[in-house]
Design a protein around this motif. Structure first.
Motif, mmCIF file in Angstrom:
data_model
loop_
_atom_site.group_PDB
_atom_site.id
_atom_site.type_symbol
_atom_site.label_atom_id
_atom_site.label_comp_id
_atom_site.label_asym_id
_atom_site.label_seq_id
_atom_site.Cartn_x
_atom_site.Cartn_y
_atom_site.Cartn_z
ATOM 1 N N ALA A 1 0.842 -1.198 0.000
ATOM 2 C CA ALA A 1 0.000 0.000 0.000
ATOM 3 C C ALA A 1 0.872 1.240 0.000
ATOM 4 C CB ALA A 1 -0.914 0.005 1.220
ATOM 5 N N VAL A 2 0.318 2.321 -0.560
ATOM 6 C CA VAL A 2 0.971 3.627 -0.574
ATOM 7 C C VAL A 2 -0.036 4.654 -0.074
ATOM 8 C CG1 VAL A 2 2.060 5.424 -1.973
ATOM 9 C CG2 VAL A 2 2.439 3.002 -2.524
ATOM 10 N N GLY A 3 0.353 5.395 0.959
ATOM 11 C CA GLY A 3 -0.484 6.476 1.470
ATOM 12 C C GLY A 3 0.083 7.812 1.052
ATOM 13 N N LEU A 4 -0.715 8.625 0.351
ATOM 14 C CA LEU A 4 -0.283 9.931 -0.139
ATOM 15 C C LEU A 4 -1.017 11.024 0.629
ATOM 16 C CD1 LEU A 4 -0.326 9.231 -3.991
ATOM 17 C CD2 LEU A 4 1.652 9.183 -2.435
ATOM 18 N N TRP A 5 -0.272 11.828 1.384
ATOM 19 C CA TRP A 5 -0.883 12.854 2.213
ATOM 20 C C TRP A 5 -0.869 14.212 1.519
ATOM 21 C CZ3 TRP A 5 -3.540 13.138 6.711
ATOM 22 C CH2 TRP A 5 -3.741 14.410 7.242
ATOM 23 N N ALA A 6 -2.041 14.893 1.558
ATOM 24 C CA ALA A 6 -2.148 16.264 1.057
ATOM 25 C C ALA A 6 -2.984 17.066 2.050
ATOM 26 C CB ALA A 6 -2.786 16.300 -0.327
ATOM 27 N N VAL B 1 -3.493 2.188 -3.309
ATOM 28 C CA VAL B 1 -3.179 3.583 -3.004
ATOM 29 C C VAL B 1 -4.298 4.185 -2.175
ATOM 30 C CG1 VAL B 1 -2.779 5.882 -3.980
ATOM 31 C CG2 VAL B 1 -1.748 3.868 -5.048
ATOM 32 N N LEU B 2 -3.912 4.894 -1.120
ATOM 33 C CA LEU B 2 -4.861 5.611 -0.276
ATOM 34 C C LEU B 2 -4.518 7.093 -0.320
ATOM 35 C CD1 LEU B 2 -4.599 2.625 0.963
ATOM 36 C CD2 LEU B 2 -5.611 3.634 3.015
ATOM 37 N N THR B 3 -5.519 7.942 -0.611
ATOM 38 C CA THR B 3 -5.314 9.384 -0.545
ATOM 39 C C THR B 3 -5.723 9.839 0.857
ATOM 40 O OG1 THR B 3 -7.506 9.684 -1.559
ATOM 41 C CG2 THR B 3 -5.589 9.795 -2.999
ATOM 42 N N LEU B 4 -4.803 10.495 1.548
ATOM 43 C CA LEU B 4 -4.976 10.844 2.956
ATOM 44 C C LEU B 4 -4.903 12.355 3.128
ATOM 45 C CD1 LEU B 4 -2.394 8.227 4.291
ATOM 46 C CD2 LEU B 4 -4.882 7.923 4.179
ATOM 47 N N GLY B 5 -5.716 12.877 4.032
ATOM 48 C CA GLY B 5 -5.655 14.295 4.360
ATOM 49 C C GLY B 5 -6.774 15.103 3.745
ATOM 50 N N PRO B 6 -7.024 16.298 4.296
ATOM 51 C CA PRO B 6 -8.150 17.128 3.837
ATOM 52 C C PRO B 6 -7.987 17.668 2.428
ATOM 53 C CG PRO B 6 -6.779 18.323 5.430
ATOM 54 C CD PRO B 6 -6.305 16.904 5.440
ATOM 55 N N GLY B 7 -6.766 17.666 1.901
ATOM 56 C CA GLY B 7 -6.573 18.177 0.554
ATOM 57 C C GLY B 7 -7.300 17.378 -0.511
ATOM 58 N N TRP B 8 -7.590 16.104 -0.209
ATOM 59 C CA TRP B 8 -8.247 15.247 -1.191
ATOM 60 C C TRP B 8 -9.769 15.350 -1.147
ATOM 61 C CZ3 TRP B 8 -5.138 13.211 -4.744
ATOM 62 C CH2 TRP B 8 -3.802 13.004 -4.430
ATOM 63 N N ALA B 9 -10.320 16.117 -0.229
ATOM 64 C CA ALA B 9 -11.776 16.268 -0.144
ATOM 65 C C ALA B 9 -12.312 16.859 -1.441
ATOM 66 C CB ALA B 9 -12.146 17.161 1.035
ATOM 67 N N GLY B 10 -13.296 16.195 -2.004
ATOM 68 C CA GLY B 10 -13.872 16.666 -3.260
ATOM 69 C C GLY B 10 -13.017 16.369 -4.470
ATOM 70 N N ARG B 11 -11.951 15.593 -4.294
ATOM 71 C CA ARG B 11 -11.065 15.260 -5.418
ATOM 72 C C ARG B 11 -10.889 13.747 -5.486
ATOM 73 N NH1 ARG B 11 -8.580 19.649 -7.342
ATOM 74 N NH2 ARG B 11 -6.841 18.506 -8.264
ATOM 75 N N ALA B 12 -12.014 13.053 -5.575
ATOM 76 C CA ALA B 12 -12.000 11.592 -5.591
ATOM 77 C C ALA B 12 -11.221 11.076 -6.793
ATOM 78 C CB ALA B 12 -13.426 11.057 -5.623
ATOM 79 N N VAL B 13 -10.456 10.011 -6.541
ATOM 80 C CA VAL B 13 -9.681 9.359 -7.595
ATOM 81 C C VAL B 13 -10.297 7.978 -7.816
ATOM 82 C CG1 VAL B 13 -7.408 8.552 -8.299
ATOM 83 C CG2 VAL B 13 -7.613 10.586 -6.839
ATOM 84 N N PRO B 14 -10.776 7.673 -9.025
ATOM 85 C CA PRO B 14 -11.422 6.383 -9.263
ATOM 86 C C PRO B 14 -10.530 5.209 -8.864
ATOM 87 C CG PRO B 14 -11.746 7.856 -11.140
ATOM 88 C CD PRO B 14 -10.770 8.533 -10.227
ATOM 89 N N GLY B 15 -11.097 4.295 -8.101
ATOM 90 C CA GLY B 15 -10.372 3.101 -7.685
ATOM 91 C C GLY B 15 -9.401 3.307 -6.543
ATOM 92 N N VAL B 16 -9.368 4.516 -5.977
ATOM 93 C CA VAL B 16 -8.445 4.833 -4.882
ATOM 94 C C VAL B 16 -9.255 5.175 -3.635
ATOM 95 C CG1 VAL B 16 -6.700 6.468 -4.060
ATOM 96 C CG2 VAL B 16 -6.590 5.594 -6.394
ATOM 97 N N ALA B 17 -8.925 4.519 -2.523
ATOM 98 C CA ALA B 17 -9.659 4.747 -1.274
ATOM 99 C C ALA B 17 -9.236 6.072 -0.649
ATOM 100 C CB ALA B 17 -9.394 3.608 -0.297
ATOM 101 N N ARG B 18 -10.186 6.734 0.040
ATOM 102 C CA ARG B 18 -9.867 7.944 0.780
ATOM 103 C C ARG B 18 -10.435 7.831 2.192
ATOM 104 N NH1 ARG B 18 -10.568 13.251 2.360
ATOM 105 N NH2 ARG B 18 -12.835 13.268 2.210
ATOM 106 N N PRO B 19 -9.715 7.140 3.084
ATOM 107 C CA PRO B 19 -10.196 7.042 4.470
ATOM 108 C C PRO B 19 -10.153 8.404 5.153
ATOM 109 C CG PRO B 19 -7.987 6.141 4.291
ATOM 110 C CD PRO B 19 -8.438 6.428 2.889
ATOM 111 N N VAL B 20 -11.119 8.637 6.020
ATOM 112 C CA VAL B 20 -11.204 9.896 6.755
ATOM 113 C C VAL B 20 -10.870 9.618 8.220
ATOM 114 C CG1 VAL B 20 -12.682 11.806 7.442
ATOM 115 C CG2 VAL B 20 -12.967 10.763 5.180
#
Length: 331
Positions: free
Chosen positions: A262-267, A297-316
């Motif tokens: 897994a890769v977690g990308l923080w914004a 791949v997981l998109t992490l952090g408030p920067g990803w709110a409203g910027r969904a990436v198809p097939g990529v999880a965004r846990p809150v």
């Protein structure tokens, strides 16, 4: 008016040589607080010295300083200053009098730290941590942070104690003309240090079980990612943490070299959250033909709110991110 904002003249004779005791300035330096705080405790709560040397000059004896040290220790636990002063004057040890009556009568809907930080319904620990941060009291802050993590666990301490305090400090400097910036930096640094002391050992790599954590290019806010790294390490998950603003080519190289599950990308900011980058990492493959693997791949952090990436999880939130990564590894 807050204790930090109050000021006064130099009627205490800080610059004069001590005669029969310490000056107010010397006492403040010994306690690690501002001289105005010492004066405020004298004026508001009667914690002044017993000895005066002509005019309005104060001289603090060892007994006076010990009383102020008790005051510092009690307020660092989150007690309201008035209640802490009462206990300090009466020389009662912490906890001897049971729950403070003042706190019991206070409505729970709003609590305030010593400098007016709005903490809402936050735990008592928040107030103690906020006061220690405002005093720039490193020893007390480290102790309170480690106590909170030990008592509540890393995830709960972060979510219910540390984050509300960080948010309160952030609101304070945003609404006070950039004042208290040093408090936010001081608190963040000590939170980071507490995490390193809580989780001592790095987990050895296991094939196909490593998690890569990195901030996207242009993003330097690493603290939340440090907490996630510590929480995963605590659970025996091997983590490779790359910190702030990792360039794209370096992120790609790190993923290829580690072959992570897994890769977690923080914004933190929407201006740094890059959907093409997340999609590129999610599409990376390695391994022999016919058995190639891709990272989750997981998109992490408030920067990803409203910027969904198809097939990529965004846990809150931290707990959801830990659960999502553990689920990936279980598969």
């Amino acid at each position: 008016m807050s204790e930090l904002a109050e000021s006064g003249g130099h009627e205490d004779g800080e610059g004069a040589p001590p005669s029969g005791g310490l000056t107010t300035g010397e006492v403040a330096r010994r306690l690690g607080v501002a001289p105005t705080t010492v004066r405020t405790w004298d004026r508001r709560y009667g914690l002044g010295p017993d000895l005066h040397t002509g005019g309005r000059h104060r001289r603090w004896t060892a007994a006076d300083v010990a009383r102020l040290e008790r005051m510092c220790a009690l307020t660092a636990t989150g007690l309201p200053p008035a209640e802490a002063a009462r206990l300090a004057r009466s020389e009662e040890p912490p906890g001897a009098a049971g729950p403070p009556a003042v706190a019991a009568r206070r409505p729970p809907a709003r609590s305030r730290a010593g400098s007016g930080l709005r903490l809402g319904d936050a735990r008592q620990e928040c107030k103690g941590i906020a006061r220690a941060a405002l005093r720039l009291d490193a020893a007390a802050l480290d102790r309170l942070l480690l106590d909170a993590i030990t008592e509540h666990g890393l995830v709960a301490a972060w979510t219910e104690v540390i984050v509300p305090t960080l948010q309160a400090v952030g609101r304070k400097w945003e609404t006070s003309g950039e004042r208290y910036v040093e408090v936010e930096h001081f608190l963040s640094w000590h939170v980071s240090g507490a995490l390193r002391r809580t989780v001592h050992d790095t987990v050895a790599d296991r094939p196909g079980a490593t998690t890569v954590l990195a901030c996207v290019p242009g993003e330097n806010h690493t603290l939340a990612l440090e907490v996630l790294s510590a929480a995963l390490t605590e659970r025996g998950v091997p983590v490779r943490m790359f910190g702030g603003a990792l360039p794209v080519e370096s992120l790609v190289a790190a993923v290829r070299r580690t072959g992570p599950a897994a890769v977690g990308l923080w914004a933190q900011s929407r201006t740094t959250a890059s959907r093409p980058l997340a999609q590129h990492v999610a599409g990376m493959e390695w391994g022999v033909r016919g058995a190639r693997r891709k990272p989750a791949v997981l998109t992490l952090g408030p920067g990803w709110a409203g910027r969904a990436v198809p097939g990529v999880a965004r846990p809150v939130g931290l707990a959801e991110a830990v659960a999502a990564l553990e689920s990936v590894l279980a598969r």
